[in-house]
Scaffold this motif. Structure first.
Motif, mmCIF file in Angstrom:
data_model
loop_
_atom_site.group_PDB
_atom_site.id
_atom_site.type_symbol
_atom_site.label_atom_id
_atom_site.label_comp_id
_atom_site.label_asym_id
_atom_site.label_seq_id
_atom_site.Cartn_x
_atom_site.Cartn_y
_atom_site.Cartn_z
ATOM 1 N N ALA D 65 0.834 -1.213 0.000
ATOM 2 C CA ALA D 65 0.000 0.000 0.000
ATOM 3 C C ALA D 65 0.861 1.253 0.000
ATOM 4 O O ALA D 65 1.609 1.506 0.940
ATOM 5 C CB ALA D 65 -0.925 -0.010 1.210
ATOM 6 N N GLY D 66 0.794 2.023 -1.065
ATOM 7 C CA GLY D 66 1.500 3.299 -1.146
ATOM 8 C C GLY D 66 2.944 3.181 -1.569
ATOM 9 O O GLY D 66 3.680 4.176 -1.526
ATOM 10 N N GLU D 67 3.384 2.019 -2.009
ATOM 11 C CA GLU D 67 4.807 1.846 -2.331
ATOM 12 C C GLU D 67 5.008 0.770 -3.386
ATOM 13 O O GLU D 67 4.324 -0.256 -3.384
ATOM 14 C CB GLU D 67 5.563 1.462 -1.045
ATOM 15 N N ALA D 68 5.956 1.010 -4.298
ATOM 16 C CA ALA D 68 6.327 0.001 -5.289
ATOM 17 C C ALA D 68 7.806 0.150 -5.621
ATOM 18 O O ALA D 68 8.333 1.271 -5.678
ATOM 19 C CB ALA D 68 5.480 0.153 -6.557
ATOM 20 N N HIS D 69 8.478 -0.977 -5.813
ATOM 21 C CA HIS D 69 9.896 -0.991 -6.188
ATOM 22 C C HIS D 69 10.059 -1.773 -7.482
ATOM 23 O O HIS D 69 9.378 -2.775 -7.706
ATOM 24 C CB HIS D 69 10.749 -1.680 -5.112
ATOM 25 N N LEU D 70 11.004 -1.325 -8.308
ATOM 26 C CA LEU D 70 11.352 -2.007 -9.549
ATOM 27 C C LEU D 70 12.856 -2.219 -9.583
ATOM 28 O O LEU D 70 13.615 -1.353 -9.151
ATOM 29 C CB LEU D 70 10.997 -1.135 -10.755
ATOM 30 N N THR D 104 -1.634 1.523 -6.224
ATOM 31 C CA THR D 104 -2.040 0.631 -5.122
ATOM 32 C C THR D 104 -3.203 1.218 -4.321
ATOM 33 O O THR D 104 -3.965 0.467 -3.704
ATOM 34 C CB THR D 104 -0.887 0.359 -4.115
ATOM 35 N N LEU D 105 -3.321 2.553 -4.329
ATOM 36 C CA LEU D 105 -4.344 3.208 -3.507
ATOM 37 C C LEU D 105 -5.562 3.637 -4.316
ATOM 38 O O LEU D 105 -6.448 4.315 -3.802
ATOM 39 C CB LEU D 105 -3.730 4.422 -2.797
ATOM 40 N N MET D 106 -5.609 3.261 -5.596
ATOM 41 C CA MET D 106 -6.737 3.667 -6.443
ATOM 42 C C MET D 106 -7.780 2.552 -6.493
ATOM 43 O O MET D 106 -7.480 1.400 -6.193
ATOM 44 C CB MET D 106 -6.230 4.030 -7.841
ATOM 45 N N PRO D 107 -9.026 2.901 -6.854
ATOM 46 C CA PRO D 107 -10.084 1.879 -6.858
ATOM 47 C C PRO D 107 -9.888 0.842 -7.968
ATOM 48 O O PRO D 107 -9.096 1.044 -8.902
ATOM 49 C CB PRO D 107 -11.364 2.682 -7.069
ATOM 50 N N ALA D 108 -10.590 -0.260 -7.861
ATOM 51 C CA ALA D 108 -10.429 -1.381 -8.789
ATOM 52 C C ALA D 108 -10.665 -0.958 -10.236
ATOM 53 O O ALA D 108 -9.895 -1.305 -11.126
ATOM 54 C CB ALA D 108 -11.375 -2.512 -8.400
ATOM 55 N N ALA D 109 -11.729 -0.197 -10.485
ATOM 56 C CA ALA D 109 -12.077 0.173 -11.855
ATOM 57 C C ALA D 109 -11.473 1.528 -12.200
ATOM 58 O O ALA D 109 -12.161 2.541 -12.292
ATOM 59 C CB ALA D 109 -13.590 0.201 -12.033
ATOM 60 N N ARG D 135 7.058 6.065 -3.697
ATOM 61 C CA ARG D 135 6.248 6.121 -2.467
ATOM 62 C C ARG D 135 5.224 7.230 -2.578
ATOM 63 O O ARG D 135 5.511 8.299 -3.100
ATOM 64 C CB ARG D 135 7.138 6.445 -1.254
ATOM 65 N N VAL D 136 4.056 6.986 -2.045
ATOM 66 C CA VAL D 136 3.008 8.008 -2.020
ATOM 67 C C VAL D 136 3.246 8.956 -0.855
ATOM 68 O O VAL D 136 3.444 8.522 0.278
ATOM 69 C CB VAL D 136 1.618 7.363 -1.899
ATOM 70 N N ILE D 137 3.238 10.248 -1.163
ATOM 71 C CA ILE D 137 3.355 11.279 -0.125
ATOM 72 C C ILE D 137 1.964 11.763 0.266
ATOM 73 O O ILE D 137 1.681 11.997 1.429
ATOM 74 C CB ILE D 137 4.172 12.484 -0.660
ATOM 75 N N LYS D 138 1.117 11.915 -0.747
ATOM 76 C CA LYS D 138 -0.236 12.426 -0.492
ATOM 77 C C LYS D 138 -1.180 11.772 -1.482
ATOM 78 O O LYS D 138 -0.980 11.879 -2.697
ATOM 79 C CB LYS D 138 -0.249 13.944 -0.697
#
Lengths: 174, 174, 174, 174
Positions: D65-70, D104-109, D135-138
């Motif tokens: 939630a709020g984070e992704a790494h590549l 990650t923080l957005m709705p399914a559709a 990372r999500v700040i806001k």
């Protein structure tokens, strides 16, 4: 008399210039169609409510569809450590010009807020007065992208001091 | 009394926080070594010459190697149209904090200037006072990259309103 | 044939456009004087060493004092999830165009590196090919500020997809 | 074997770090509540449709939630003129990491698109491989502000090469 403007040293002919980018959009057959014909009144009313513009002695010198200009005198109360206009005040003028350029294209029952902006400082902001230009590059339903420029005015000559790339958002009244 | 600061509502414990980025640099075995041991005096002297900081009622509340904090009260004279602190004044505080964070690591005979910065506005700048933090992410001989944050202070609570990514340049005296 | 360029769908007349900003600098009596008369050879030689430009099938279509253009075909290998050109590849083209625009004004024994850039994505990068323009706004001894634009090309029509504001640095050979 | 990843040289413990900014948001009592519990599946499915990630040999090494790494290997096909990873490819990795952190923080559709980003290049992108963090700040209903970092990996050591400040937009399916 500290807040007196210097309209006589503003080169008015610049107001008739079109930026390359706006020309491109026009070339794409997308002229600006403001949804609210009273956009100038709405913009001037909003500017009148900005404490900071009155404190800076700033004045809206041009408002038209997709474009707004502001002029302000130099004032040592807003200087940085070398006696030039502080980069944050340079930003204040460009941000307001960009915000009002965007606001000309928004509907009557709406507000404009800055989402983000990026500023490059090209030369010290040294002059008797300053002129900020804001122009819409891309107008969308929610977001509007603008470019801003800040010119220093010295002895009737203008020179480019800073440029801005900004995103504005339209908040519709419910 | 308009310019009175609100030191009592600033959460001092934040001053002891280390940002992730600075921690990373530390983890790379690159702590900050200020070449001028009198950096704090030099920073405070420069800040004292900024007309805009005195006009805003801003005060340097922390100066240490690679970091500077500023606090300022809210003042309607610097508001935007909705009564919040204008984005350009938010920028002024973060830009000064970043510039002085960078200046702590510059040599004695030098000046600091802003090259460019980028600001994201996360929430309306609404509060009784504001605290700006500037931190050095990367310190180079000529250019220094900083991050800035602006917190609104309301009833002893702080909330993040804006973030900055900035480049500063060191001008060496000849 | 995946990498074939589409020179026939590039509107060549755009190459003759002058941006508003460059016009302003010219108006300030500051035309560009490249210190190295062989700047085009130097720029093309550097571009030939960029693995990424060859991989993207990009080609330098214009190099002159303070300006460089690149053209590249669309290629699904560089798409984002909706089948448009990825924003990072849009950035790659504009960054290279800006870097080479700056490099035209640097001395013979030097290299150019990107310090920072800011990109606004105005429309999906959807087209058969793309054209990136880089122009110098302000040329300094160490730092050069540029603006970049990315046009999508579709059926001989160009439309503006993205804009960049960038800072480049000149590294002098010792 | 050109595209083989180097998972063994990625310092996994970094994945457990919390940035200062996210900590601040947490301290404000605003932890992330993803509206779609299947966000990881949705993010990985979208990443699988990005031609550019597969072409770069990039792999999502962390999604929460709020984070992704590549992570991606170095490849001369994406180099700039000095043999380092091109700034545009550095941007591609950080932009994708930030976009998926926001997603990650957005709705399914819904879909995620980049509105704008700003990159500072701190050091040459020189390494056997690279790791991008977003990372999500806001997190807002429409716009999400993220910070990105790019680390070069060399002999199991990571060093910070670039930072990003980005705005993402949520496009809801109708």
């Amino acid at each position: 008399m500290q807040y007196m403007l210097f309209p006589q040293i503003v080169k008015r002919h610049r107001s008739n210039e079109h930026s390359d980018l706006r020309g491109t959009i026009d070339a794409n057959m997308k002229p600006f169609y403001p949804p609210d014909p009273n956009f100038e009144t709405r913009v001037r009313s909003s500017a009148g409510m900005q404490g900071v513009l009155s404190t800076l002695g700033a004045e809206l010198t041009l408002v038209r569809a997709g474009e707004a200009h502001l002029t302000a005198p130099f004032d040592m109360r807003f200087s940085q450590q070398d006696g030039f206009l502080h980069a944050g005040i340079v930003t204040t003028l460009m941000d307001s010009a960009c915000g009002y350029a965007a606001f000309t294209l928004m509907p009557a029952a709406s507000r404009v807020l800055s989402v983000e902006f990026k500023v490059n400082l090209l030369a010290p902001a040294k002059g008797q007065g300053f002129r900020a230009e804001g122009r819409v590059i891309k107008s969308g339903r929610t977001l509007t992208v603008c470019e801003g420029k800040l010119f220093a005015i010295e002895e009737e000559e203008e020179s480019l001091c800073a440029i801005m790339q900004a995103t504005m958002i339209c908040i519709r009244d419910k």
